[in-house]
Design an enzyme around this catalytic site. Structure first.
Site, mmCIF file in Angstrom:
data_model
loop_
_atom_site.group_PDB
_atom_site.id
_atom_site.type_symbol
_atom_site.label_atom_id
_atom_site.label_comp_id
_atom_site.label_asym_id
_atom_site.label_seq_id
_atom_site.Cartn_x
_atom_site.Cartn_y
_atom_site.Cartn_z
ATOM 1 N N HIS A 228 0.810 -1.226 0.000
ATOM 2 C CA HIS A 228 0.000 0.000 0.000
ATOM 3 C C HIS A 228 0.842 1.274 0.000
ATOM 4 O O HIS A 228 0.704 2.108 -0.883
ATOM 5 C CB HIS A 228 -0.927 -0.028 1.211
ATOM 6 C CG HIS A 228 -1.886 1.105 1.280
ATOM 7 N ND1 HIS A 228 -1.588 2.285 1.916
ATOM 8 C CD2 HIS A 228 -3.143 1.257 0.782
ATOM 9 C CE1 HIS A 228 -2.611 3.113 1.810
ATOM 10 N NE2 HIS A 228 -3.572 2.517 1.129
ATOM 11 N N GLU A 268 -4.285 -4.208 9.446
ATOM 12 C CA GLU A 268 -4.498 -3.271 8.338
ATOM 13 C C GLU A 268 -3.479 -2.125 8.338
ATOM 14 O O GLU A 268 -3.830 -0.962 8.543
ATOM 15 C CB GLU A 268 -5.923 -2.723 8.360
ATOM 16 C CG GLU A 268 -6.987 -3.788 8.185
ATOM 17 C CD GLU A 268 -8.374 -3.200 7.990
ATOM 18 O OE1 GLU A 268 -8.542 -2.420 7.034
ATOM 19 O OE2 GLU A 268 -9.261 -3.514 8.803
ATOM 20 N N HIS A 270 -1.273 0.817 6.970
ATOM 21 C CA HIS A 270 -1.384 1.761 5.853
ATOM 22 C C HIS A 270 -0.083 2.560 5.724
ATOM 23 O O HIS A 270 0.919 2.035 5.283
ATOM 24 C CB HIS A 270 -2.604 2.659 6.045
ATOM 25 C CG HIS A 270 -3.893 1.955 5.819
ATOM 26 N ND1 HIS A 270 -4.297 1.501 4.585
ATOM 27 C CD2 HIS A 270 -4.894 1.619 6.668
ATOM 28 C CE1 HIS A 270 -5.467 0.911 4.668
ATOM 29 N NE2 HIS A 270 -5.860 0.972 5.929
ATOM 30 N N GLU A 285 -4.810 0.489 11.018
ATOM 31 C CA GLU A 285 -6.196 0.966 11.051
ATOM 32 C C GLU A 285 -6.957 0.470 12.283
ATOM 33 O O GLU A 285 -7.998 1.013 12.637
ATOM 34 C CB GLU A 285 -6.932 0.575 9.775
ATOM 35 C CG GLU A 285 -8.199 1.374 9.577
ATOM 36 C CD GLU A 285 -8.779 1.275 8.178
ATOM 37 O OE1 GLU A 285 -9.986 1.538 8.044
ATOM 38 O OE2 GLU A 285 -8.039 0.955 7.240
#
Length: 294
Positions: A228, A268, A270, A285
């Site tokens: 990401h 998660e 990022h 997240e």
């Protein structure tokens, strides 16, 4: 990097959604909270302070240090660029409706440059709030992230056009298609050697592009990891997050890839940043902060 250690620190409630992160001029960590519509600051002692930044509908994404000593961030949900000083004083710049700003970076001209995800533009915001736009030649490109390079330009990933674009300070755009079809590039960062590292979220690869447009791609061990964000390291490589793989990865200048599992499943990851002491910090997240010490 066999001695790499990862730990996780509580940051905010899981519903807030930490997303972007950067190291501020005050040595603190600054983060966007995409679901809460807030900006957060974690001091070196671990204390956290939060400021409203448009509310949940504003969807702040990426935050970056500006040339004026403040932090600048995109508000993808309400078409604004936010500015916050290290003391917490805020202002905002209104963009054309439908811009959907994503990535943002300080350019080589003393202004901030952003990617218009929904408008096929790369935009410029001067520190006094004047907005100009450069229209991309590809419709539906979904410009995602930007990085400033040493070549008097900013470089931008075109997620749906499957390309990397160079935007000169004169507004000239050059588009470099990626060798892998449907790779969907997202994060991009300027390396210490003048080239750019980027990640291909759909292909599970890390890429590198030189200023003259030569592209190399390096497959990840897990092609479904959905890399990401990416940030350069001082040794010539780069660190990146694997959103679906629940890992932080590293690519060295020769293209060797190493990955490191995060302690909490489905965290998660990022955005990420590297502080001057070499520690890698990633926004999770789930409301936590990962710290990786090589």
């Amino acid at each position: 990097m066999t001695s790499t250690v990862i730990r996780e620190l509580p940051l905010v409630d899981p519903q807030a959604g930490p997303y972007g992160i950067t190291t501020g001029p005050d040595a603190a960590l600054w983060l966007t909270l995409v679901h809460a519509g807030e900006i957060a600051r974690m001091d070196v002692d671990g204390s956290v302070r939060r400021w409203p930044a448009g509310g949940p509908g504003s969807r702040p994404l990426i935050v970056t240090p500006g040339p004026d000593g403040a932090l600048w961030f995109t508000r993808s949900g309400d078409d604004r660029i936010g500015r916050i000083t290290t003391d917490g004083e805020q202002s905002e710049v209104v963009l054309p409706a439908g811009t959907g700003p994503g990535g943002i970076a300080a350019g080589p001209d003393g202004a901030l440059w952003y990617a218009g995800m929904s408008s096929d533009t790369v935009g410029r915001v001067s520190t006094d709030g004047v907005v100009t736009e450069v229209r991309l030649p590809t419709s539906g490109a979904f410009a995602s992230m930007v990085a400033a390079g040493p070549d008097d330009a900013v470089w931008c990933t075109l997620n749906q056009a499957n390309a990397i674009a160079r935007v000169g300070m004169d507004g000239a755009v050059r588009v470099h298609p990626l060798p892998t079809e449907g790779a969907a590039p997202v994060g991009i960062t300027a390396g210490v050697d003048g080239a750019f590292w980027f990640v291909e979220i759909a292909a599970g690869q890390v890429g590198r592009i030189t200023p003259d447009g030569r592209i190399e791609e390096y497959p990840l061990p897990d092609r479904t990891a959905r890399p990401h964000a990416i940030v350069a390291d001082p040794a010539g490589g780069a660190w990146f997050t694997e959103w679906a793989g629940n890992r932080i990865g590293h690519v060295d200048p020769a293209g060797r890839v190493d990955t490191y599992e995060l302690p909490t499943p489905k965290s998660e990851p990022h955005g990420l940043t590297v502080t001057p002491d070499g520690t890698v910090h990633a926004a999770l997240e789930i409301g936590r902060l990962a710290q990786l010490t090589p």
